[in-house]
Design an enzyme around this catalytic site. Structure first.
Site, PDB file in Angstrom:
ATOM      1  N   ASP A 138       0.821  -1.203   0.000  1.00 52.88           N
ATOM      2  CA  ASP A 138       0.000   0.000   0.000  1.00 52.88           C
ATOM      3  C   ASP A 138       0.864   1.266   0.000  1.00 52.88           C
ATOM      4  OD1 ASP A 138      -2.801   1.049   0.459  1.00 52.88           O
ATOM      5  OD2 ASP A 138      -1.793   1.969   2.174  1.00 52.88           O
ATOM      6  N   GLU A 168       1.082  -0.065  -4.778  1.00 51.22           N
ATOM      7  CA  GLU A 168       0.093   0.954  -5.119  1.00 51.22           C
ATOM      8  C   GLU A 168       0.776   2.310  -5.087  1.00 51.22           C
ATOM      9  OE1 GLU A 168      -3.632   3.442  -3.416  1.00 51.22           O
ATOM     10  OE2 GLU A 168      -1.905   2.817  -2.258  1.00 51.22           O
TER      11      GLU A 168
END
Ligand code: CA
Length: 396
Positions: A138, A168
């Site tokens: 993330d 991400e």
């Protein structure tokens, strides 16, 4: 089937105790601007995990594990940024807002050797406990780009496994994604955010979008072996933080562009497959919705099957018309069937494409068109699709 864990290393939230610590206020929009002298705040930075009671790790987190917080317990204030005593922002991060090390909650100081050690220990513990095969990582634009090179390298060496990983990095800018891949030593793939925005814009523009340009400035074109392609995700769906949904009519086209082509590692979104209905509830206002998204499982299943049975061999593109584009997969020795894909964001379309199968019969796997296509003696066929739809022609 493999299983990947979603790991969030940028920040921690929900500390157990408040600590007294000196901090200086930083401007939200220009993180290089210090707005106050150092003064004492109440920071929720002491994580003791009382119920864990040292069972899996005896590590406790203190203020010195973090760079910056946005909550001061003294004033119950969440709209200011407080950089903690003697701390600096990481420089190997996104340069948005001057420096985008801080995203939310208590931002980890990944330059601290104790923090790095605990994250390494945690990764080894997680793999040993769960047997996971890789990671979805993330918010990597807010974490020093060299961190995951070390972290993944140690895990890969210790366990002698690949641990496929995808980060991400939320940015509609392929140059910045390529820079991150370079800076992180190519240790992970990235989600193709620019391709998602191309799908979003194409779905809004209807027939005015030039489909020949759908892959322009995308990661899957620039770095096909490092691109995880997707249509929508939990952040882009309506009322989420990065809402930019791909309109329903375009989703089959977008899934054809991700699932039926050679390049990229495609990812299917749960809500696109199963559909979703949800209410948006926030404090101090009535609930909104329900928001609904349709299930596309019927077509996605067909695409997945076609990918598995026909997604092989060379790929020949026919991106030669504003509204109607197509491509051919020529098959391999083990998977000798040919596939021709044709789609349109305008009127009903047709295109002559060479599938290198003379006098062969093709059927539309999507069932949009019931008539077969018979190729000529040179292997060319006149393939068709309906307006705003995709047809997947498979050799019988
Ligand atoms: Ca950070």
């Amino acid at each position: 089937m493999q299983c990947y864990a979603d790991v969030v290393f940028n920040h921690k939230d929900g500390g157990d105790n408040v600590e007294r610590v000196l901090a200086e206020e930083i401007d939200w929009h220009n993180r290089n601007w210090v707005r106050s002298d150092k003064h004492e705040i109440g920071a929720y930075t002491h994580f003791t995990f009382p119920n864990r009671a040292g069972k899996y790790s005896t590590f406790q987190w203190f203020w010195w594990c973090f760079d910056c917080v946005s909550y001061n317990a003294d004033t119950d204030n969440t709209n200011k940024l407080y950089r903690l005593r003697d701390k600096h922002f990481e420089t190997e991060v996104s340069h948005e807002h001057g420096n985008y090390d801080y995203l939310m909650a208590c931002d980890l100081d990944s330059s601290n050797p104790f923090v790095r050690g605990e994250l390494q220990y945690w990764g080894e513990w997680l793999i040993s406990l769960s047997g996971i095969n890789g990671f979805r990582i993330d918010a990597v634009k807010h974490i020093r780009s060299s961190f995951f090179g070390d972290w993944l390298h140690q895990l890969r060496t210790k366990f002698n496994q690949e641990f496929f990983s995808v980060g991400e990095y939320w940015e509609d800018n392929v140059g910045l994604l390529e820079k991150y891949i370079r800076d992180s030593g190519g240790v992970m793939s990235l989600f193709d955010v620019p391709l998602h925005y191309q799908f979003h814009r194409a779905s809004k523009a209807g027939r005015n979008f030039d489909l020949r340009a759908i892959f322009e400035d995308t990661l899957v074109r620039a770095q096909p072996f490092k691109a995880v392609t997707f249509v929508d995700n939990h952040d882009t769906q309506p009322v989420q933080s990065l809402q930019s949904p791909v309109e329903d009519w375009f989703k089959p086209l977008a899934y054809a562009f991700t699932l039926l082509r050679k390049e990229g590692d495609p990812c299917v979104f749960y809500a696109d497959y199963y559909g979703a209905t949800y209410i948006d509830e926030k404090p101090n206002r009535p609930p909104q919705g329900p928001f609904q998204s349709a299930s596309h499982s019927w077509l996605i299943d067909k695409f997945l099957w076609a990918r598995q049975a026909y997604g092989y061999g060379d790929q020949h593109d026919y991106f030669d018309h504003h509204n109607t584009v197509g491509w051919v997969r020529t098959g391999s020795n083990e998977h000798p069937g040919a596939m021709a894909v044709l789609l349109s964001n305008g009127d009903d379309g047709y295109k002559w494409m060479n599938v290198y199968r003379p006098n062969a019969s093709f059927y539309d796997h999507t069932e949009h068109i019931t008539e077969k296509v018979i190729t000529n003696a040179e292997g060319w066929g006149k393939f068709r699709c309906k307006g705003g739809k995709v047809s997947v022609w498979l050799q019988e």
